[in-house]
Write a protein that holds these residues in place. Structure first.
Motif, short mmCIF file in Angstrom:
data_model
loop_
_atom_site.label_atom_id
_atom_site.label_comp_id
_atom_site.label_asym_id
_atom_site.label_seq_id
_atom_site.Cartn_x
_atom_site.Cartn_y
_atom_site.Cartn_z
N ASN A 9 0.75 -1.10 0.01
CA ASN A 9 -0.08 -0.19 -0.17
C ASN A 9 0.86 1.13 -0.02
O ASN A 9 0.73 2.15 0.86
CB ASN A 9 -0.68 -0.06 1.15
N THR A 42 -6.61 1.96 8.22
CA THR A 42 -7.82 2.31 7.83
C THR A 42 -8.04 3.93 7.99
O THR A 42 -8.96 4.36 8.13
CB THR A 42 -8.76 1.80 8.96
N THR A 44 -7.26 7.73 6.15
CA THR A 44 -6.89 8.27 4.88
C THR A 44 -5.84 9.56 4.92
O THR A 44 -5.88 9.91 5.89
CB THR A 44 -8.22 8.63 4.19
N GLU A 48 -8.58 13.56 1.89
CA GLU A 48 -8.94 12.85 0.77
C GLU A 48 -9.98 11.59 1.28
O GLU A 48 -9.89 11.22 2.31
CB GLU A 48 -7.67 12.25 0.08
N ALA A 49 -10.54 11.01 0.09
CA ALA A 49 -11.53 9.93 0.59
C ALA A 49 -11.22 8.66 0.71
O ALA A 49 -11.48 7.78 1.51
CB ALA A 49 -12.71 9.94 -0.52
N SER A 50 -10.03 8.25 -0.06
CA SER A 50 -9.51 6.87 0.02
C SER A 50 -8.10 6.57 0.21
O SER A 50 -7.62 5.58 0.38
CB SER A 50 -10.36 5.87 -1.10
N THR A 51 -7.22 7.60 -0.35
CA THR A 51 -5.85 7.63 -0.14
C THR A 51 -5.26 7.05 1.19
O THR A 51 -5.55 7.77 1.86
CB THR A 51 -5.13 8.67 -0.77
N LEU A 53 -5.90 4.02 2.40
CA LEU A 53 -6.49 2.93 2.85
C LEU A 53 -6.20 1.45 2.33
O LEU A 53 -5.70 1.52 1.17
CB LEU A 53 -8.10 2.99 2.54
N LEU A 61 -11.50 -3.22 0.78
CA LEU A 61 -10.57 -2.42 1.89
C LEU A 61 -10.69 -2.91 3.29
O LEU A 61 -11.77 -3.57 3.90
CB LEU A 61 -10.97 -1.22 1.70
N ARG A 63 -10.58 -1.30 5.71
CA ARG A 63 -11.46 -0.57 6.66
C ARG A 63 -12.72 -0.92 6.75
O ARG A 63 -13.71 -0.77 7.76
CB ARG A 63 -11.18 1.31 6.21
N ASP A 64 -13.35 -1.40 5.41
CA ASP A 64 -14.79 -1.72 5.50
C ASP A 64 -14.88 -3.06 5.99
O ASP A 64 -15.95 -3.29 6.63
CB ASP A 64 -15.09 -1.95 3.99
#
Length: 338
Positions: A9, A42, A44, A48-51, A53, A61, A63-64
């Motif tokens: 990642n 988990t 970001t 930013e919304a997802s960078t 994760l 992901l 986190r989910d």
């Protein structure tokens, strides 16, 4: 539940570095400026919304997955809300000196940034070029107005001249309390364990970042307000530092961090020597530094080797690390955010 072997990642960043991460993980960097890997993250990047994760090996992901089963992953919902694991771990390889910067504490983050977490952090040095050093804390009290002028003038020399310079070698540990001014020097590769936020206030930013990003949407006065201006006495500085070589022997798991880290996170060295290491139940992030072995829990084993990263869920229960393997296990604080 069983530990999960996670894919890389890597993050593109504003500073150079990353070759040591590539060597450890055995996977080519996605970009020439990829000096960080956010491990089992988990969290970001700020704004930013997802960078940042971490992906799971089968898609989706981490986190989910944590949000869907907080009891299984962390033993319950943590203060940061769904998906929070209470800690962020990075591999950080500084190819150049990082800017002088500071991280806000929890009180400042709560009142100005809408977060229950600040950003106390710690570095476990895996490698360092000869003469490598970090800068940490003020040698003498500084005047906030003088600091504000230095920030506006981008006078990094003024700041660095007033900070402690600490030489580091592999095995050194440095705890950086939130509010403490600091800068990592070039040629240093660390496992960084920190509170799960991306709050950095860059007191020097030209060549690194734009002013809006540098101050998290605050102004210079806000950045200075988050920065401690009292001196860090030499005795207190020494208390923030330890030396725990990766080849250390003795009772295992072996504590890595100073006691001042306990309200925020924990890190232990597992191995070496081939003896099985018993680890109690709880969410953890395992970074394998050398050798190979097996992480064994009630639901089975997961083979690991140098460069692997495991996310260990609370639901795996107590487990063992076996084999000729050396690893760092990072965990959220048992003390929570109180």
């Amino acid at each position: 539940m069983r530990p999960v072997l996670l894919p890389p990642n890597r993050l593109v960043h504003f500073y150079a570095g990353g070759e040591a991460i590539t060597a450890l993980r055995g996977v080519p960097a996605p970009d020439g400026r990829s000096p960080e890997e956010w491990v089992a993250s988990t969290t970001t990047r700020h704004g930013e919304a997802s960078t940042g994760l971490s992906p799971l090996p089968g898609g989706g992901l981490l986190r989910d997955a944590v949000a869907a089963d907080p009891d299984g992953w962390t033993g319950g919902v943590l203060p940061g809300g769904p998906g929070d694991v209470g800690v962020l771990v990075k591999l950080l390889d500084a190819g150049q000196r990082l800017p002088v910067h500071v991280h806000p504490d929890r009180v400042f983050a709560s009142s100005h940034l809408g977060s229950c977490y600040g950003k106390t952090e710690a570095w476990y040095v895996l490698d360092a070029v000869p003469g490598a050093r970090v800068h940490l804390g003020w040698r003498d009290d500084v005047d906030p107005d003088d600091l504000a002028r230095a920030v506006l003038a981008e006078d990094s020399g003024w700041m660095l001249d007033r900070m402690h310079a600490v030489d580091v070698v592999p095995g050194d540990v440095v705890l950086v309390p939130a509010g403490t001014v600091h800068a990592i020097g070039a040629g240093i590769f660390v496992v960084e364990v920190q509170e799960p936020s991306d709050f950095s206030l860059l007191l020097e930013h030209v060549g690194f970042s734009g002013p809006e990003e540098a101050f998290l949407g605050l102004d210079v006065a806000g950045a200075v307000a988050a920065t401690g201006t009292r001196a860090l006495p030499p005795g207190d500085l020494a208390g923030l530092c330890r030396h725990v070589p990766p080849g250390s022997t003795g009772p295992l798991p072996l504590r890595v961090l100073p006691e001042q880290a306990d309200p925020f996170f924990a890190a232990d060295l597992l191995g070496p020597g081939g003896a099985s290491v018993d680890v109690p139940a709880g969410f953890g992030i395992l970074v394998v530094l050398d050798g190979s072995g097996v992480a064994v829990c009630a639901d089975g084993g997961v083979a690991v080797s140098r460069g692997d990263v495991l996310a260990v869920p609370h639901g795996a229960g107590a487990w063992q690390l076996t084999g000729e393997v050396t690893a760092v296990l990072c965990r959220p604080s048992a003390a929570g955010t109180a």
